[in-house]
Enzyme design. Structure first.
Site, PDB file in Angstrom:
ATOM      1  N   THR A   1       0.856  -1.366  -0.460  1.00  0.00           N
ATOM      2  CA  THR A   1       0.061  -0.012  -0.263  1.00  0.00           C
ATOM      3  C   THR A   1       0.634   0.697   0.161  1.00  0.00           C
ATOM      4  O   THR A   1       0.485   1.997  -0.251  1.00  0.00           O
ATOM      5  CB  THR A   1      -0.721  -0.123   1.507  1.00  0.00           C
ATOM      6  OG1 THR A   1      -1.636  -0.624   1.306  1.00  0.00           O
ATOM      7  CG2 THR A   1      -1.929   0.948   1.201  1.00  0.00           C
TER       8      THR A   1
ATOM      9  N   THR B   1       1.087  -4.631   3.573  1.00  0.00           N
ATOM     10  CA  THR B   1       0.903  -5.318   5.011  1.00  0.00           C
ATOM     11  C   THR B   1       0.229  -6.908   5.025  1.00  0.00           C
ATOM     12  O   THR B   1       0.342  -7.515   6.240  1.00  0.00           O
ATOM     13  CB  THR B   1      -0.123  -4.718   6.367  1.00  0.00           C
ATOM     14  OG1 THR B   1      -1.358  -4.273   5.845  1.00  0.00           O
ATOM     15  CG2 THR B   1       0.024  -3.127   5.783  1.00  0.00           C
ATOM     16  N   ASP B   2      -0.306  -7.456   3.759  1.00  0.00           N
ATOM     17  CA  ASP B   2      -1.063  -8.763   4.329  1.00  0.00           C
ATOM     18  C   ASP B   2      -0.227  -9.281   4.899  1.00  0.00           C
ATOM     19  O   ASP B   2      -0.841 -10.581   5.033  1.00  0.00           O
ATOM     20  CB  ASP B   2      -1.919  -8.546   2.800  1.00  0.00           C
ATOM     21  CG  ASP B   2      -2.575  -8.060   3.349  1.00  0.00           C
ATOM     22  OD1 ASP B   2      -3.016  -7.121   3.435  1.00  0.00           O
ATOM     23  OD2 ASP B   2      -3.721  -7.402   1.902  1.00  0.00           O
TER      24      ASP B   2
END
Length: 324
Positions: free
Chosen positions: A15, A89-90
């Protein structure tokens, strides 16, 4: 002249490096995000390298190993104090932990990223990046290993979890926090336990997770064994319990030479053979996750099985690492 040694900044997508498409949906950027240029003047030099361009849900072991190899080279460079990895972040907790399994050096490897894209109201990427750089250049952080710095929290890679899918304070749990960082610098309460590092190998990508729920059977386990899976981590209930209907399939998997692990869907409390099914799994030789998440136990088994190691040797290595 720079007041401090420099930092390697690894652009690993996510992101923090994303862009909106024609519909406003976030997609991976093609090429470098130029993160270093977006930061204010710093008292240390930044060397920026790109390891991955895209969103982290699409990463594989090869992508993670590029990050790991770039960070490993910093250990022998006296001009660099540590590494910061700007990451999606995933799968940040996965790649940070995989890095920790291979990282035996003293220089910090600090993962961070963003929940809100560049240009979005309340975009958090640059603040997180600034905090991560503060940790990577702080002498007191030597020996910290691989950590996640996000929303002001410093979390060891082994125990950090993404707990919120959208809020800026995405990672926890609070009990795993070893320090804080803000505009006044780093406040480190303790250094995390450092276990012996594994030699760099190609992790076994056939290790899979089977998540159990009410009424689960052993069908998934049997299908994975038929497909040639070399390791299976079961996400059980409670302390690592499973339905009786699943046990015969796990026995068949073990007889076929599959390395087994058992974890829990709970975020705290860990696993233990306190109930009948958990005791049966222990008798079967399933490796308990202990305080590790199921995703992290999978990575441990994948590394233990890496470069084609046989299951008996992999089990010995994984148990030794957990016991260290």
């Amino acid at each position: 002249m720079n007041a401090r040694p420099g930092v390697l900044l690894i652009d690993a997508g996510g992101t923090i490096a994303s862009v909106p498409d024609d519909r406003g949906v976030l997609v991976g950027r093609v090429g470098s995000a130029g993160l270093a240029a977006a930061l204010p003047p710093l008292p240390h030099a930044l060397t920026e390298r790109q390891a991955y361009a895209g969103l982290s849900e699409d990463m594989g072991f090869g992508d993670a190993l590029r990050v790991i190899d770039l960070a490993a080279a910093v250990e022998g460079d006296p001009a660099l104090a540590g590494t910061v990895v700007a990451h999606g972040t995933d799968t940040m907790e996965d790649v940070a932990f995989l890095t920790d399994l291979f990282h035996g050096g003293a220089k910090p490897v600090v993962f961070t990223g963003a929940q809100r894209a560049p240009g979005a109201p309340g975009a958090d990427g640059m603040a997180n990046l600034r905090d991560a750089l503060a940790v990577a250049t702080e002498p007191a952080a030597r020996g910290i290993g691989s950590v996640i710095v996000f929303g002001g929290r410093i979390l060891p890679a082994a125990y950090a979890l993404k707990l919120d899918s959208s809020a800026p304070e995405a990672f926890g749990p609070p009990g795993a926090e070893i320090g804080r960082v803000d505009d006044q610098g780093m406040r480190l309460r303790s250094l995390p336990l450092r276990r012996p590092a594994f030699a760099r190998v190609e992790p076994d990508a056939t290790v899979e997770i089977v998540a159990l729920a009410l009424g689960s059977t052993g069908r998934q386990v049997d299908l994975l064994v038929e497909a040639g899976t070399r390791g299976i981590v079961v996400q059980g209930f409670g302390r690592g319990n499973v339905p009786a209907a699943v046990l015969p399939a796990l026995e068949r998997a073990r007889a076929a030479g599959v390395l087994l692990g058992i974890g829990t869907h709970c975020i705290a409390g860990g696993t233990a053979p306190s109930y009948a099914s958990g005791a049966a799994l222990a008798d079967l030789g399933a490796i308990p996750a202990g305080p590790l998440s199921v995703r992290k136990l999978r990575l441990l088994l994948a590394v233990a099985l890496g470069d084609g190691r046989i299951a008996t040797e992999a089990e010995r290595l994984a148990r030794a690492w957990l016991a260290a």
